[in-house]
Design a protein around this motif. Sequence first.
Motif, short mmCIF file in Angstrom:
data_model
loop_
_atom_site.label_atom_id
_atom_site.label_comp_id
_atom_site.label_asym_id
_atom_site.label_seq_id
_atom_site.Cartn_x
_atom_site.Cartn_y
_atom_site.Cartn_z
N LEU A 208 0.83 -1.21 0.00
CA LEU A 208 0.00 0.00 0.00
C LEU A 208 0.87 1.26 0.00
O LEU A 208 0.55 2.25 -0.66
CB LEU A 208 -0.92 0.00 1.22
CG LEU A 208 -2.11 -0.95 1.18
CD1 LEU A 208 -2.80 -1.02 2.54
CD2 LEU A 208 -3.11 -0.52 0.12
N ALA A 209 1.97 1.22 0.74
CA ALA A 209 2.87 2.38 0.80
C ALA A 209 3.49 2.69 -0.56
O ALA A 209 3.78 3.84 -0.87
CB ALA A 209 3.96 2.13 1.83
N ALA A 210 3.66 1.65 -1.38
CA ALA A 210 4.27 1.83 -2.69
C ALA A 210 3.28 2.31 -3.75
O ALA A 210 3.68 2.81 -4.80
CB ALA A 210 4.91 0.53 -3.15
N GLN A 211 1.99 2.19 -3.48
CA GLN A 211 0.98 2.53 -4.50
C GLN A 211 1.03 3.97 -4.99
O GLN A 211 1.04 4.21 -6.19
CB GLN A 211 -0.42 2.20 -3.98
CG GLN A 211 -0.77 0.73 -4.12
CD GLN A 211 -2.24 0.46 -3.89
OE1 GLN A 211 -3.08 1.34 -4.04
NE2 GLN A 211 -2.56 -0.78 -3.56
N PRO A 212 1.10 4.97 -4.13
CA PRO A 212 1.13 6.36 -4.63
C PRO A 212 2.32 6.62 -5.54
O PRO A 212 2.18 7.28 -6.56
CB PRO A 212 1.23 7.18 -3.34
CG PRO A 212 0.64 6.32 -2.29
CD PRO A 212 1.04 4.92 -2.67
N ALA A 213 3.50 6.06 -5.19
CA ALA A 213 4.70 6.25 -6.01
C ALA A 213 4.52 5.60 -7.38
O ALA A 213 4.89 6.17 -8.41
CB ALA A 213 5.92 5.66 -5.30
N GLN A 214 3.91 4.42 -7.40
CA GLN A 214 3.68 3.73 -8.67
C GLN A 214 2.73 4.53 -9.55
O GLN A 214 2.96 4.70 -10.74
CB GLN A 214 3.10 2.33 -8.40
CG GLN A 214 4.12 1.38 -7.77
CD GLN A 214 3.48 0.06 -7.39
OE1 GLN A 214 2.26 -0.11 -7.47
NE2 GLN A 214 4.30 -0.89 -6.97
N GLU A 215 1.64 5.04 -8.94
CA GLU A 215 0.66 5.80 -9.72
C GLU A 215 1.27 7.09 -10.27
O GLU A 215 1.02 7.48 -11.40
CB GLU A 215 -0.54 6.13 -8.82
CG GLU A 215 -1.37 4.89 -8.47
CD GLU A 215 -2.45 5.20 -7.45
OE1 GLU A 215 -2.55 6.36 -7.04
OE2 GLU A 215 -3.18 4.27 -7.06
#
Length: 221
Positions: A208-215
Motif C-alpha cells: 500500500l505504501a508503494a501505491q502512490p509512487a507507482q501511480e
Amino acid sequence: MRSLRSITIALILVIAAIVLLGASWALIAKNSHPRNADETWYFGPPSARWLITEYADLECPYCKAYTPQLKQWVSKQENVKLAWHHFPLDSHGRAALLKARIVQCAGYLGGATVFWQAIDQVLLQPQGNEQGLTAELQLPDVSSEALSNCTRTRLDIAAAVDRQRAEAKSRGIAGTPTLEVTDSLTGHSVRLEGPVDSAALLSVIDALAAQPAQEKAESSR
C-alpha cells in the motif's frame, strides 16, 4: 461573643456546602460524556497512518484466539492502529448481538481504553450464553449497573451495532475475522480473510505504501 460564634459556624456550613456542591458537579462532569454511540474506539495511536479494521464477532472462536495476538502485534507498531467493527454473525444468535452491545456501551461510558478492556474480558468468557455474560466485567470508572442499564435501555447503542453489522454485509463480508488494512493518507485498502500473521500484514502495508509512487510514475510517462 455568641453572635460571632454563630457567624463563624454559619460561614463554616456555607463553605462546606460549596465544597460539597463543587464535588457533586465534578462527579457529574466526570460521568457525562460527549461521546456518540457510533464512535470508533481505536487501539494504538489515533493519528497512526495505518488502520487495521477487524470485522469480528465476540462469539467467534477464531476471533477469541486471534484478536489478542493481533492486539499484541499492533502494540509494538509505532504507526498502526486497530479498530473493531461489530459483525455478530446470524449463526451465533442473540448471544453475539448482546455482547456487541455490552462492549459498545463500555466504550460509550468509558472511552477507548475501557472499550478494549471489555473486548478482552468478553473474549475470555464461554460461548453461547443467550443472557449475555457469565461474569461481570471489571472496568475502571464504569459500574456493572451502569453497563447493564446502558445495554438494556440505550436504543442508539443497539442501532449502532445493527448499522455496523449491516455495513459489513453490504460490503460482502461473510466471515470473521476479516481484516481491512487502510492507508489513511491515500484511502487505499486491502481486505484479508481469516487470521493473518504479522509477515502478511507488513507485506500488505509495504504494498500500500508503494501505491502512490507507482501511480505517480505511471502518470508521468
